[in-house]
Write an enzyme that holds these catalytic residues in place. Structure first.
Site, PDB file in Angstrom:
ATOM      1  N   LYS A   1     -33.300  20.818   6.994  1.00 33.08           N
ATOM      2  CA  LYS A   1     -34.214  20.021   7.808  1.00 33.08           C
ATOM      3  C   LYS A   1     -33.518  19.476   9.047  1.00 33.08           C
ATOM      4  O   LYS A   1     -34.143  19.283  10.077  1.00 33.08           O
ATOM      5  CB  LYS A   1     -34.787  18.878   6.970  1.00 33.08           C
ATOM      6  CG  LYS A   1     -35.916  19.346   6.063  1.00 33.08           C
ATOM      7  CD  LYS A   1     -36.480  18.210   5.251  1.00 33.08           C
ATOM      8  CE  LYS A   1     -35.540  17.888   4.120  1.00 33.08           C
ATOM      9  NZ  LYS A   1     -35.988  16.821   3.248  1.00 33.08           N
TER      10      LYS A   1
ATOM     11  N   GLU B   1     -36.850  14.295   0.410  1.00 29.70           N
ATOM     12  CA  GLU B   1     -36.563  13.158   1.277  1.00 29.70           C
ATOM     13  C   GLU B   1     -37.518  13.289   2.472  1.00 29.70           C
ATOM     14  O   GLU B   1     -37.587  14.357   3.088  1.00 29.70           O
ATOM     15  CB  GLU B   1     -35.115  13.223   1.746  1.00 29.70           C
ATOM     16  CG  GLU B   1     -34.790  12.057   2.630  1.00 29.70           C
ATOM     17  CD  GLU B   1     -33.335  12.021   3.053  1.00 29.70           C
ATOM     18  OE1 GLU B   1     -32.548  12.887   2.641  1.00 29.70           O
ATOM     19  OE2 GLU B   1     -33.005  11.103   3.822  1.00 29.70           O
TER      20      GLU B   1
ATOM     21  N   ARG C   1     -30.107  27.693  -4.190  1.00 27.53           N
ATOM     22  CA  ARG C   1     -31.067  27.480  -3.099  1.00 27.53           C
ATOM     23  C   ARG C   1     -31.588  28.813  -2.622  1.00 27.53           C
ATOM     24  O   ARG C   1     -30.912  29.833  -2.734  1.00 27.53           O
ATOM     25  CB  ARG C   1     -30.384  26.873  -1.870  1.00 27.53           C
ATOM     26  CG  ARG C   1     -29.695  25.605  -2.034  1.00 27.53           C
ATOM     27  CD  ARG C   1     -28.980  25.244  -0.738  1.00 27.53           C
ATOM     28  NE  ARG C   1     -29.885  24.651   0.240  1.00 27.53           N
ATOM     29  CZ  ARG C   1     -30.289  23.392   0.184  1.00 27.53           C
ATOM     30  NH1 ARG C   1     -29.903  22.598  -0.789  1.00 27.53           N
ATOM     31  NH2 ARG C   1     -31.089  22.917   1.101  1.00 27.53           N
TER      32      ARG C   1
HETATM   33  P1  ATP Z   1     -32.568  20.276   3.542  1.00 29.62           P
HETATM   34  O1  ATP Z   1     -31.133  20.640   3.610  1.00 29.62           O
HETATM   35  O2  ATP Z   1     -33.489  21.330   3.981  1.00 29.62           O
HETATM   36  O3  ATP Z   1     -32.858  18.957   4.174  1.00 29.62           O
HETATM   37  P2  ATP Z   1     -32.620  18.949   1.081  1.00 29.62           P
HETATM   38  O4  ATP Z   1     -32.127  19.471  -0.217  1.00 29.62           O
HETATM   39  O5  ATP Z   1     -31.854  17.874   1.737  1.00 29.62           O
HETATM   40  O6  ATP Z   1     -32.856  20.176   1.998  1.00 29.62           O
HETATM   41  P3  ATP Z   1     -34.765  17.498   0.018  1.00 29.62           P
HETATM   42  O7  ATP Z   1     -35.919  16.928   0.714  1.00 29.62           O
HETATM   43  O8  ATP Z   1     -33.765  16.580  -0.535  1.00 29.62           O
HETATM   44  O9  ATP Z   1     -34.103  18.506   1.003  1.00 29.62           O
HETATM   45  O10 ATP Z   1     -35.236  18.542  -1.081  1.00 29.62           O
HETATM   46  C1  ATP Z   1     -36.206  18.307  -2.046  1.00 29.62           C
HETATM   47  C2  ATP Z   1     -36.004  19.292  -3.152  1.00 29.62           C
HETATM   48  O11 ATP Z   1     -36.108  20.618  -2.658  1.00 29.62           O
HETATM   49  C3  ATP Z   1     -34.629  19.153  -3.763  1.00 29.62           C
HETATM   50  O12 ATP Z   1     -34.731  19.184  -5.163  1.00 29.62           O
HETATM   51  C4  ATP Z   1     -33.889  20.336  -3.220  1.00 29.62           C
HETATM   52  O13 ATP Z   1     -32.914  20.770  -4.116  1.00 29.62           O
HETATM   53  C5  ATP Z   1     -34.997  21.375  -3.028  1.00 29.62           C
HETATM   54  N1  ATP Z   1     -34.642  22.311  -1.976  1.00 29.62           N
HETATM   55  C6  ATP Z   1     -34.335  22.033  -0.696  1.00 29.62           C
HETATM   56  N2  ATP Z   1     -33.991  23.151  -0.029  1.00 29.62           N
HETATM   57  C7  ATP Z   1     -34.104  24.166  -0.907  1.00 29.62           C
HETATM   58  C8  ATP Z   1     -33.881  25.576  -0.828  1.00 29.62           C
HETATM   59  N3  ATP Z   1     -33.482  26.164   0.296  1.00 29.62           N
HETATM   60  N4  ATP Z   1     -34.089  26.312  -1.938  1.00 29.62           N
HETATM   61  C9  ATP Z   1     -34.498  25.736  -3.073  1.00 29.62           C
HETATM   62  N5  ATP Z   1     -34.715  24.426  -3.224  1.00 29.62           N
HETATM   63  C10 ATP Z   1     -34.520  23.636  -2.154  1.00 29.62           C
HETATM   64 MG    MG Z   2     -31.571  15.924   1.287  1.00 28.79          MG
END
Ligand code: ATP
Ligand code: MG
Length: 554
Positions: free
Chosen positions: A271, A35, A261
């Site tokens: 984020k 995102e 994760r």
């Molecule tokens: P955040 O909580 O940091 O915003 P998010 O999952 O909302 O993380 P996205 O931009 O939606 O962030 O993530 C893009 C991809 O990266 C998704 O498939 C998510 O599962 C993966 N991802 C995000 N954080 C991690 C992590 N700590 N370890 C492994 N994969 C991750």
């Molecule tokens: Mg997200």
């Protein structure tokens, strides 16, 4: 090791192997779906290495898809930085960049299809009421009073939503599934909501935006994704993922698989939290070298190879765990130990005067850039006055102190042996100058009478030294799991950045940003990509020479 044997092995790759063997799929198509609401962090690197790595190893394809359904939180800067970071890590996506927003028309049509099938309805419960109707984990929910609105009326209402005739929060489109499901996400989830927000891709075309669960599975199907890999918090949502795809007319049916994760000690990964650190000024931007964003790590001197290696070492499982920081540091240290050229810098300088060295003489000594790799040599000027590290001198010391002591000899790295004779101190008793003598027969060799230096210390010729600001970074938080605190900003480490005014050897004027050197006996450092210039050098400490976490981590 052959290339195939060197590949990571994990449960997801086993599933893919099976799917290819059984003929369920004849190719692999993955996607990385960030995102665009922040910069990528080291956790994303895990997902990037998994998704793009699979595409590489199986000669498949991996899409970069922006999951851009929350226009208020998103920004084109993030869209750009994410692409840059993926490329910097060494990956490239298949074809054009994809956006979920590319599919808004299709998604809208699928929503109407659900309405037509009696599987979605426009609901006018407000947020509090909706929460009450949803029930809890131990109590089933109740059907919304709007659940049985006739199809034609729902269609008309949804079209009105799209036309901007309802206020934000006034109504939403909900899937009609099961208010007593043990999976909360199946209790008639919202699939569209009203948002009068400008979108970075679609402008003002829409005032309704689809929810993640509705958007993601359909986007996967449209793109022909075979294996949709996401993190464990979406495990329950897989029911909804499958439900949506089963109930609309769409051809390919991807399958979702979840993995754990990455969590790293002494840092935060979401984020939203990283954004707080940036906007509240706790760090200097998303690329602050203390941030475990890709941009921050890069600016600090981490290489893409070391991050990819880290992702390989941590592996991919379904087990939740917390990775210790030394894991990450070992990866960059291994890389830089082999690949970083050596140089000399003094972080806390005191003066050395070699009294028996001619006043105007300068020798251009040559020093190897690496102890074992063939990286050539550089010129290091040597003269009567030098800087050494304050902690490398003591007036008196026991045998364990293998550095400069009055009456004793040490070797100056790449140069002569010197002996300390006496020193000057300031009014606070701090040593300012050490007066020494040198033995002119000891350049690059020990004296013939068998005398041995106590140790080897680094130095920089005073006349040729370049002043440099040297930034020493420590962990950003004082506790291993700051996310578990009520207020994670209350446990920030006030000493996460310590700035030294040091001196470096003249060859470092041409140090390229982000390319680390080993400053002998000090650690790995790189010129700062934002603040350093040949006129005003600024170096970041990438990592120390040894793991100091064991000591301070406690
Ligand atoms: P955040 O909580 O940091 O915003 P998010 O999952 O909302 O993380 P996205 O931009 O939606 O962030 O993530 C893009 C991809 O990266 C998704 O498939 C998510 O599962 C993966 N991802 C995000 N954080 C991690 C992590 N700590 N370890 C492994 N994969 C991750
Ligand atoms: Mg997200």
């Amino acid at each position: 090791m052959s290339e195939a044997e060197n590949r990571p092995s994990n449960f997801i790759r086993h599933i893919i192997d099976e799917d290819l063997k059984s003929g369920k799929h004849d190719t692999v198509h993955t996607r990385f779906p960030p995102e665009p609401n922040g910069y990528l962090h080291i956790g994303h690197a895990k997902s990037i290495c998994l998704n793009f790595g699979i595409a590489q190893d199986y000669q498949g394809a991996c899409n970069l898809r922006f999951d851009d359904t929350n226009p208020e939180k998103e920004d084109i800067d993030y869209v750009n930085s994410i692409q840059q970071d993926v490329k910097w890590l060494g990956f490239d996506w298949d074809g054009e960049v994809c956006y979920s927003s590319n599919y808004f028309d299709l998604l809208y049509a699928y929503a109407e299809e659900l309405i037509q099938k009696g599987l979605a309805f426009v609901c006018f419960l407000n947020a509090d009421e909706a929460r009450e109707y949803r029930g809890t984990l131990s109590q089933p929910g109740k059907n919304s009073p709007y659940r049985d609105t006739p199809v034609e009326e729902n269609l008309a209402l949804f079209r009105k939503m799209r036309a901007g005739e309802f206020k934000e929060g006034e109504c939403s489109l909900r899937a009609k599934i099961d208010m007593s499901s043990s999976f909360m996400c199946m209790r008639d989830p919202v699939i569209y909501r009203v948002r009068f927000a400008h979108h970075h891709q679609t402008g003002d075309k829409w005032c309704i935006y689809p929810m993640y669960d509705f958007t993601h599975c359909i986007s996967d199907a449209i793109e022909g994704i075979t294996h949709s890999l996401c993190t464990l918090e979406f495990q329950d949502n897989r029911r909804l993922y499958d439900w949506v795809l089963e109930n609309i007319t769409i051809e390919t049916v991807p399958h979702q698989y979840e993995f754990s994760r990455l969590n790293l000690e002494y840092t935060v990964m979401s984020k939203r939290k990283l954004n707080t650190l940036v906007t509240d000024g706790h760090v200097n931007g998303w690329n602050d070298p203390r941030m475990l964003t890709i941009a921050g790590l890069r600016r600090r001197g981490y290489t893409a190879a070391s991050i990819v290696e880290f992702c390989k070492r941590i592996g991919v499982t379904k087990m939740e765990n917390m990775v210790e920081m030394p894991m990450l540091e070992a990866c960059i240290r291994d890389d830089l130990n082999a690949n970083a050229p050596r140089a000399m810098a003094v972080l806390d300088p005191i003066k050395v005067v070699i009294e028996n060295y001619p006043e105007d003489k300068v020798e251009q000594l040559s020093a190897p850039n690496h102890p074992s790799e063939d990286m050539g040599e550089r010129i290091v000027p040597f003269s009567r006055e030098l800087y050494i590290e304050a902690e490398d001198f003591r007036e008196e010391a026991n045998k364990k102190f293998k550095r400069l002591v009055i009456g004793k000899e040490v070797r100056l790295r790449n140069a002569y042996m010197i002996k300390a004779e006496r020193c000057d101190k300031d009014e606070n008793g701090n040593v300012t100058t050490v007066y020494c003598t040198y033995d002119d027969t000891t350049l690059g060799k020990n004296p013939e009478d068998g005398r041995k230096p106590k140790g080897v210390i680094h130095w920089v010729s005073a006349e040729h030294a370049k002043p440099a600001e040297i930034r020493l970074y420590d962990r950003l938080f004082t506790v291993a799991n700051p996310a578990a605190e009520e207020d994670f900003t209350a446990v920030l480490n006030p000493e996460s950045l310590v700035v030294k005014q040091g001196v470096v050897e003249p060859s470092l004027v041409k140090a390229e940003a982000e390319h680390a050197y080993q400053f002998e006996r000090q650690g790995y450092f790189c010129a700062d990509s934002v603040d350093s210039s040949p006129e005003a050098l600024v170096f970041n400490r990438t990592v120390g020479l040894r793991d100091t976490w064991a000591k301070i981590g406690g």
